[in-house]
Scaffold this active site. Structure first.
Site, PDB file in Angstrom:
ATOM      1  N   LYS A  54       0.832  -1.200   0.000  1.00  0.00           N
ATOM      2  CA  LYS A  54       0.000   0.000   0.000  1.00  0.00           C
ATOM      3  C   LYS A  54       0.869   1.253   0.000  1.00  0.00           C
ATOM      4  O   LYS A  54       0.585   2.221  -0.717  1.00  0.00           O
ATOM      5  CB  LYS A  54      -0.934  -0.009   1.204  1.00  0.00           C
ATOM      6  N   GLN A  98      -4.840  -1.488   9.482  1.00  0.00           N
ATOM      7  CA  GLN A  98      -4.727  -2.809   8.877  1.00  0.00           C
ATOM      8  C   GLN A  98      -5.282  -3.887   9.804  1.00  0.00           C
ATOM      9  O   GLN A  98      -4.957  -3.927  10.989  1.00  0.00           O
ATOM     10  CB  GLN A  98      -3.257  -3.109   8.552  1.00  0.00           C
ATOM     11  N   ASP A 121     -11.127   3.082   4.204  1.00  0.00           N
ATOM     12  CA  ASP A 121     -11.582   1.691   4.168  1.00  0.00           C
ATOM     13  C   ASP A 121     -13.098   1.580   4.018  1.00  0.00           C
ATOM     14  O   ASP A 121     -13.611   0.527   3.643  1.00  0.00           O
ATOM     15  CB  ASP A 121     -11.158   0.957   5.451  1.00  0.00           C
TER      16      ASP A 121
END
Length: 222
Positions: A54, A98, A121
């Protein structure tokens, strides 16, 4: 009709180029490029790879990458404090925590702590609600990517029958909402669905969102 493989990697590369050009325009307008902060708690091997990728892809798209690595002994209060700092940081435009996180941390509490306007997200309840209502907001990346690949093959999905095996909050449910917004007729299948194979065979669009390899067999596809 013969099968044709969708090249997701090529699509992603083209998308990064488009985002990179937009990020450059953003930087000229606001004096700095967009910033994405990835928070990694613990040493999960897969998460290490995801966060590293990422960060690399963020920089390839002309954005700033901030990686916050924290020990797996971190308390929930300490993580909440770190998230609050990122929420207040004007250099950070997007935040992702995460998953998975260590067992002493409640995932829902952390997801709700991220500023909904920085929740890239798409897990904050406000963004979940916006998606359900058809309003603008952040959407989880996997279902949004699936829809982008589908629409690259066929732009108009109205009236098509779609089946989504899997009802997780990060994949199946948001994907179903996205397909509904495209005027598909959507069936969500799951572990209690009877005659799953027959249900899948009826689909014009079939997206397996169960996280289980080879659950969907070749003869399940129309």
């Amino acid at each position: 009709m013969s099968a044709r493989k969708i090249d997701g990697k090529a699509f992603a590369e083209k998308l990064r180029q488009i985002i990179g050009r937009r990020a450059t325009v953003f930087a000229r307008r606001f004096g700095a490029p967009p910033g994405l902060a990835a928070v990694l708690v613990g040493e999960d091997p897969a998460s290490q790879v995801y966060v590293r990728n990422k960060g690399r892809q963020t920089e390839e798209a002309n954005m700033r990458s901030f990686t916050i690595r924290l020990p797996d002994s971190l308390s929930q209060a300490e993580l909440l404090a770190r998230v609050a700092t990122l929420n207040a940081d004007p250099a950070v435009n997007g935040i992702l925590v995460q998953l998975p996180v260590p067992p002493q941390i409640d995932v829902t509490t952390i997801q709700q702590a991220v500023d909904a306007e920085k929740d890239v997200d798409g897990f904050h309840p406000l963004n979940v609600g916006r998606l359900a209502l058809g309003l603008l907001g952040f959407v989880p990346c996997t279902p949004l990517g699936c829809l982008a690949l589908i629409k690259a093959e066929r732009a108009d999905l109205a009236g098509l029958t779609s089946v989504v095996p899997g009802r997780s909050a990060i994949a199946g449910k948001p994907l179903a909402q996205l397909l509904l917004a495209e005027n598909c007729t959507v069936t969500m299948a799951h572990s209690r669905t009877r005659n799953l194979a027959e249900t899948c065979r009826a689909a014009d669009i079939l997206v397996a969102a169960v996280g289980k390899p080879e659950l969907v067999r070749g003869d399940w596809i129309k």
